[in-house]
Design a protein around this motif. Structure first.
Motif, PDB file in Angstrom:
ATOM      1  N   ASP A  82       7.050 -11.928  -9.064  1.00 41.44           N
ATOM      2  CA  ASP A  82       5.814 -12.679  -8.866  1.00 41.44           C
ATOM      3  C   ASP A  82       6.029 -13.921  -8.018  1.00 41.44           C
ATOM      4  O   ASP A  82       5.095 -14.411  -7.381  1.00 41.44           O
ATOM      5  CB  ASP A  82       5.223 -13.082 -10.227  1.00 41.44           C
ATOM      6  CG  ASP A  82       4.708 -11.863 -10.986  1.00 41.44           C
ATOM      7  OD1 ASP A  82       3.637 -11.354 -10.642  1.00 41.44           O
ATOM      8  OD2 ASP A  82       5.420 -11.412 -11.909  1.00 41.44           O
TER       9      ASP A  82
ATOM     10  N   ARG B  54      -9.858 -13.059  -6.168  1.00 43.18           N
ATOM     11  CA  ARG B  54      -9.374 -11.922  -6.965  1.00 43.18           C
ATOM     12  C   ARG B  54     -10.441 -11.369  -7.898  1.00 43.18           C
ATOM     13  O   ARG B  54     -10.355 -10.234  -8.337  1.00 43.18           O
ATOM     14  CB  ARG B  54      -8.160 -12.361  -7.799  1.00 43.18           C
ATOM     15  CG  ARG B  54      -6.896 -12.530  -6.955  1.00 43.18           C
ATOM     16  CD  ARG B  54      -5.777 -12.902  -7.864  1.00 43.18           C
ATOM     17  NE  ARG B  54      -6.187 -14.068  -8.659  1.00 43.18           N
ATOM     18  CZ  ARG B  54      -5.539 -15.205  -8.658  1.00 43.18           C
ATOM     19  NH1 ARG B  54      -4.447 -15.350  -7.959  1.00 43.18           N
ATOM     20  NH2 ARG B  54      -5.977 -16.226  -9.340  1.00 43.18           N
TER      21      ARG B  54
ATOM     22  N   GLU C 119      -7.921 -13.146 -15.624  1.00 48.24           N
ATOM     23  CA  GLU C 119      -6.951 -12.460 -14.772  1.00 48.24           C
ATOM     24  C   GLU C 119      -6.433 -11.203 -15.455  1.00 48.24           C
ATOM     25  O   GLU C 119      -6.227 -10.168 -14.819  1.00 48.24           O
ATOM     26  CB  GLU C 119      -5.779 -13.392 -14.437  1.00 48.24           C
ATOM     27  CG  GLU C 119      -6.082 -14.392 -13.332  1.00 48.24           C
ATOM     28  CD  GLU C 119      -4.824 -15.107 -12.876  1.00 48.24           C
ATOM     29  OE1 GLU C 119      -3.902 -15.271 -13.715  1.00 48.24           O
ATOM     30  OE2 GLU C 119      -4.754 -15.496 -11.707  1.00 48.24           O
ATOM     31  N   ASN C 120      -6.224 -11.288 -16.758  1.00 48.64           N
ATOM     32  CA  ASN C 120      -5.741 -10.116 -17.503  1.00 48.64           C
ATOM     33  C   ASN C 120      -6.786  -9.005 -17.472  1.00 48.64           C
ATOM     34  O   ASN C 120      -6.459  -7.816 -17.325  1.00 48.64           O
ATOM     35  CB  ASN C 120      -5.426 -10.526 -18.952  1.00 48.64           C
ATOM     36  CG  ASN C 120      -4.353  -9.661 -19.573  1.00 48.64           C
ATOM     37  OD1 ASN C 120      -3.215  -9.621 -19.127  1.00 48.64           O
ATOM     38  ND2 ASN C 120      -4.727  -8.929 -20.609  1.00 48.64           N
TER      39      ASN C 120
ATOM     40  N   LYS D 179      -6.751  -7.352 -14.043  1.00 48.96           N
ATOM     41  CA  LYS D 179      -5.586  -6.494 -13.809  1.00 48.96           C
ATOM     42  C   LYS D 179      -5.733  -5.132 -14.462  1.00 48.96           C
ATOM     43  O   LYS D 179      -5.341  -4.102 -13.899  1.00 48.96           O
ATOM     44  CB  LYS D 179      -4.309  -7.167 -14.357  1.00 48.96           C
ATOM     45  CG  LYS D 179      -3.798  -8.340 -13.537  1.00 48.96           C
ATOM     46  CD  LYS D 179      -2.522  -8.892 -14.191  1.00 48.96           C
ATOM     47  CE  LYS D 179      -2.014 -10.109 -13.446  1.00 48.96           C
ATOM     48  NZ  LYS D 179      -0.806 -10.670 -14.104  1.00 48.96           N
ATOM     49  N   TYR D 180      -6.275  -5.087 -15.681  1.00 50.51           N
ATOM     50  CA  TYR D 180      -6.217  -3.852 -16.467  1.00 50.51           C
ATOM     51  C   TYR D 180      -7.573  -3.159 -16.604  1.00 50.51           C
ATOM     52  O   TYR D 180      -7.799  -2.428 -17.575  1.00 50.51           O
ATOM     53  CB  TYR D 180      -5.651  -4.180 -17.861  1.00 50.51           C
ATOM     54  CG  TYR D 180      -4.222  -4.654 -17.809  1.00 50.51           C
ATOM     55  CD1 TYR D 180      -3.182  -3.755 -17.613  1.00 50.51           C
ATOM     56  CD2 TYR D 180      -3.930  -6.013 -17.927  1.00 50.51           C
ATOM     57  CE1 TYR D 180      -1.870  -4.206 -17.557  1.00 50.51           C
ATOM     58  CE2 TYR D 180      -2.623  -6.470 -17.868  1.00 50.51           C
ATOM     59  CZ  TYR D 180      -1.598  -5.552 -17.682  1.00 50.51           C
ATOM     60  OH  TYR D 180      -0.300  -5.989 -17.622  1.00 50.51           O
TER      61      TYR D 180
ATOM     62  N   VAL E 250       2.001  -2.733 -13.287  1.00 50.55           N
ATOM     63  CA  VAL E 250       1.101  -3.835 -12.989  1.00 50.55           C
ATOM     64  C   VAL E 250       1.927  -5.115 -12.975  1.00 50.55           C
ATOM     65  O   VAL E 250       2.718  -5.352 -13.894  1.00 50.55           O
ATOM     66  CB  VAL E 250      -0.032  -3.933 -14.023  1.00 50.55           C
ATOM     67  CG1 VAL E 250      -0.961  -5.098 -13.676  1.00 50.55           C
ATOM     68  CG2 VAL E 250      -0.801  -2.620 -14.086  1.00 50.55           C
TER      69      VAL E 250
ATOM     70  N   GLY F  64       3.026  -9.160 -13.052  1.00 54.54           N
ATOM     71  CA  GLY F  64       2.751 -10.220 -14.029  1.00 54.54           C
ATOM     72  C   GLY F  64       4.020 -10.630 -14.756  1.00 54.54           C
ATOM     73  O   GLY F  64       5.019  -9.917 -14.771  1.00 54.54           O
TER      74      GLY F  64
END
Length: 885
Positions: A674, A756, A789-790, A793-794, A844, A846
């Motif tokens: 990262d 994002r 953000e989590n 991402k998912y 992913v 992170g």
């Protein structure tokens, strides 16, 4: 072919490789034979060979030839010890240890040091020097050997007070006999070469008689010959040389508080030397031992210590107190330890007492079987200490007075009944008085009651009255029976009482050890272990206590009694006990002038600390032997507990260190990608702008700059997360609380995420009248950013992220929901752990810190956070914050 003895090989190998210094003794049979002269001559020879040698202490006695040999050798200054207004010179052990020569000369091995010195005896100073790896040359006369003390007294009529244990001589690497014919020694004495004329004449009259000198000379030569014989036997054993060997023998010497015991021990030592046998000392403790005077307890302890100094192993066993039980205990011990010969002393009691009570010697001979019994005569036994005798009242005088009162009461009751009962039935009243006296007053008062009962019965109730004459001789049988039955009852009752008291004491000691063990086992850390240890020692022995533990190899007082303050001198004594693993201080052979007795806390791994036990109030009385054994048991228990607590602390520290190392590794593994990704993007954008700035149009340059800025923001958030995690872990996070609008909080978080989340639909459902919430706005915004953000991402790119707010009692509840893949049920709690990431087929990016940081921030606000699986798929992260903190 016969193989060498492995035990002898290991013993010799240990002696050759051990770092301890070597002891050489110049042995003579009297003063003036030339021991010091020979020692100094040998020192000059070694110095010529290049050996570093110095004089620790040499007494020249103003002999010119001896003083001439001192010249040319380095002499250490003597230590001046103040004692009762006088200054006494002694060897400075600390100076020797600091100088560390290869060889040090120490004259007069058996010398008694001045009070206040580190050790009472000079041979103990020498042992400490040897332990430091320094070789020692010393001088000794044969009459100072402990095992020969009584023989020398018998031959010369002089009791030598300064003695050296035989075990010290056994450890000597070399013994050189300095011999001179008695006639020449007497000539030297007459010429004033040994003592001044006045002293010489007295010495010739009292000690330096030719017969005495011849006997002492024979002892020294015989001792040297025995040593050479032992060395030859060891040589033959290690090399498996065939020859005649003495049969293996093992001696047992039985000791008691009797003054004969010291002679028994010395005799057994000489006997063991003659037979090349191992020897053991045994003391049988009975219920009567508990009521012995303190002087007898000390005598038993001194005798057992003397035996250990002479090379024996000492044991104590228990028996009920009868001659039969004592003899059986001795024989059981002998059979268990394969003893072949038993040494006992001739009884000091009159023969009639032996016939009445039984003879231990007779019972041992009867039970001995194939074990030989040797009886040592009691001739020339030292007198009993002042105040002691073979006849001694068993109870205080007041109890004897009470026994008289009981007889008087029985007599009064007999008079009250008068002629209504037979005279023989009055005997029962006196028997009852004897039983009561035996139970409550002891053996002596009960025997007195029995005797007085017979006399009173005869004087008052048997015709002719008021006379000790007896008209009917049949009453004589009644008198004898009354007295004998009374004596037997008193003996049996008193013995049962003594046995019950001994059992009670053993039970109390066992209970004290159990309580200590239980409390130490339940102590979780070193502070509680030390607290419990100190408390139990104080309560059990009623003495002041100090416990010292090493800190970077320096002893420190960790806990002590409230009124106890240790000076630097006391800590130095404790340090000696710690470094030498031997007791020191009060009532020991090392620094006995100290305030406390210091016991090293020893375990299988070494010494973990020192226990100091003070005196009782202002009394200087030492603990009796039984209590000393108990305090040693306490020290062993405490040492084990301290070692366990220290190991537990070391294990905890090691676990923390391993956890920190694992954390560092995990952190590097997690953030390396990262960190590299935004740095590569920023570097690429800057390189493109630098190398091809002119060829790029305005829109391309803006795109590159925007991309670099976005990656820089991403890198800044990553570093911020790491800093926040560090603050949370260290407890250094500080909140700046103020009433904040939840709608502004969500908007700020979405703005910080930027592009994002721009491709996602975010549905916000917050009531317009939602109250303000006390929070640190900046930190809470960071927590919401991590959660959003989590969710990004998912969850799929075209899915909706929902943010809702509601009230739950006095809390504000925020929910962030997505339509992603969800979280396995078993991982719903673990997702908030540092560096934890759910294992998924697709990779992913992170660090695994976002949710953990959000949890830390929420909990710092007094709130809660949890993750749930959403119906229809996806994840819900729910936060509850108090409206006012």
């Amino acid at each position: 072919m016969t193989r060498p003895d492995p035990d002898e090989l290991l013993k010799n190998l240990h002696a050759e490789t051990h770092s301890r210094g070597k002891l050489k003794i110049f042995l003579g049979y009297a003063a003036g034979v030339g021991k010091t002269y020979a020692m100094l001559g040998a020192a000059h020879q070694r110095k010529e060979q290049g050996v570093d040698i110095e004089i620790g202490y040499v007494e020249t006695h103003k002999r010119v030839e001896t003083e001439e040999l001192v010249d040319g050798l380095e002499v250490l200054p003597r230590k001046q010890v103040d004692y009762r207004g006088a200054t006494l010179p002694e060897m400075d052990v600390d100076a020797v240890l600091a100088r560390r020569p290869q060889i040090v000369l120490v004259d007069e091995f058996a010398h008694t040091n001045a009070p206040g010195s580190r050790h009472p005896k000079r041979y103990q100073d020498v042992q400490e020097i040897l332990d430091a790896g320094i070789d020692v040359y010393t001088t000794l006369n044969i009459q100072h050997l402990e095992s020969l003390n009584d023989v020398v007294a018998q031959v010369t009529g002089v009791v030598v007070k300064e003695t050296v244990p035989d075990s010290v001589l056994d450890e000597a690497a070399e013994i050189e006999v300095i011999d001179l014919p008695p006639d020449e020694l007497i000539t030297r004495l007459n010429e004033g070469k040994v003592y001044v004329p006045e002293q010489a004449s007295r010495a010739i009259d009292k000690f330096f008689r030719k017969g005495n000198l011849a006997a002492l000379r024979e002892m020294s030569l015989r001792h040297a010959a025995d040593r050479v014989d032992n060395q030859m036997r060891a040589y033959k054993q290690t090399r498996a040389i065939q020859g005649t060997w003495a049969a293996g023998e093992r001696l047992l010497v039985c000791v008691s508080p009797s003054p004969l015991s010291e002679r028994l021990v010395r005799t057994a030592r000489r006997f063991a030397d003659e037979l090349y046998a191992e020897w053991i000392t045994l003391f049988v403790e009975t219920p009567q031992s508990a009521s012995m005077p303190a002087g007898k307890h000390e005598r038993v302890a001194d005798v057992l210590q003397l035996a250990e100094d002479l090379g024996a192993r000492s044991y104590t066993v228990t028996a009920s107190g009868s001659v039969e039980s004592i003899s059986q205990a001795v024989m059981d011990f002998a059979h268990k330890h394969n003893v072949t010969k038993i040494v006992v002393g001739k009884p000091l009691r009159p023969r009639w007492q032996e016939l009445l009570r039984g003879s231990l010697v007779d019972r041992l001979i009867h039970k001995s079987g194939d074990v030989d019994i040797y009886v040592v005569t009691s001739a020339n036994v030292p007198t009993l200490p002042k105040g002691e005798s073979l006849w001694k009242l068993h109870s205080p005088i007041s109890r004897y007075a009470w026994s008289v009162v009981l007889v008087v009461i029985a007599t009064i009751i007999g008079y009250i009944f008068g002629g209504r009962i037979e005279s023989t039935n009055r005997v029962m009243m006196y028997m009852l008085a004897v039983v009561v006296a035996a139970i409550y007053l002891g053996r002596g008062p009960a025997i007195l009651a029995s005797l007085l009962g017979v006399l009173a019965f005869d004087f008052l109730f048997i015709a002719p009255h008021f006379s000790f004459a007896v008209s009917d001789t049949q009453y004589i049988i009644t008198f004898i029976a009354l007295f004998l039955v009374g004596v037997v009852i008193s003996q049996l009752t008193a013995r049962a009482s003594e046995q019950a008291e001994a059992a009670r004491q053993r039970e109390a000691e066992t209970a004290e050890l159990y309580d200590l063990s239980r409390d130490l086992a339940s102590s979780a850390d070193i502070e509680s272990v030390l607290s419990q240890f100190k408390k139990h020692v104080e309560q059990t022995f009623e003495r002041t206590v100090a416990i010292l533990l090493p800190n970077e190899n320096v002893l420190e007082v960790k806990t002590s009694s409230d009124a106890l303050k240790l000076s630097a001198e006391e800590i130095a004594v404790a340090d000696w006990a710690y470094r030498h693993a031997e007791p020191a201080g009060r009532h020991t052979n090392t620094l006995p002038a100290a305030q406390l007795r210091y016991l090293p806390l020893k375990t299988a791994q070494g010494v973990v600390g020192v226990l100091g036990v003070g005196k009782l109030n202002t009394s200087d009385v030492d603990l009796p032997p039984a209590k000393r054994r108990l305090v040693e048991s306490f020290a062993n228990q405490g040492a084990q507990a301290i070692e366990r607590a220290l190991l537990a602390e070391q294990t905890r520290q090691l676990a923390l260190l391993q956890s920190a190392e694992k954390l560092q590794t995990t952190l590097l593994n997690s953030i390396s990608h990262d960190l590299r990704t935004p740095l590569v993007a920023i570097t690429g954008a800057l390189t493109a702008l630098d190398e091809n700035y002119v060829g790029l149009d305005e829109s391309a340059r803006s795109a590159l700059i925007e991309n670099a800025r976005g990656e820089a923001d991403r890198l800044n958030r990553l570093v911020g997360n790491l800093l926040n995690m560090t603050r949370i872990e260290s407890g250094g996070i500080k909140l700046h609380l103020e009433p904040s609008d939840v709608q502004d909080l969500i908007g700020t978080a979405i703005e910080q995420i930027g592009w994002r989340i721009s491709q996602r639909q975010v549905k916000i459902n917050i009531p317009s009248d939602f109250p303000l919430v006390q929070m640190d706005f900046t930190l809470m915004a960071q927590a919401i950013v991590n959660l959003l953000e989590n969710a990004v991402k998912y969850s799929p790119e075209n899915s909706v992220i929902e943010v809702t707010a509601s009230l739950a009692d006095s809390n504000a509840r925020l929910k962030i929901s997505d339509r992603g893949v969800g979280i396995p049920p078993q991982d719903l709690i673990r997702v908030f752990d540092k560096f934890f990431r759910v294992q998924r087929p697709e990779k992913v990016g992170g660090t695994g810190l976002g949710l953990s940081i959000s949890k830390g921030i929420v909990e710092a606000h007094g709130g809660t956070i949890r993750a749930l699986n959403r119906e229809g798929g996806g994840t819900v992260v729910e936060i509850e914050l108090p409206l006012s903190v």
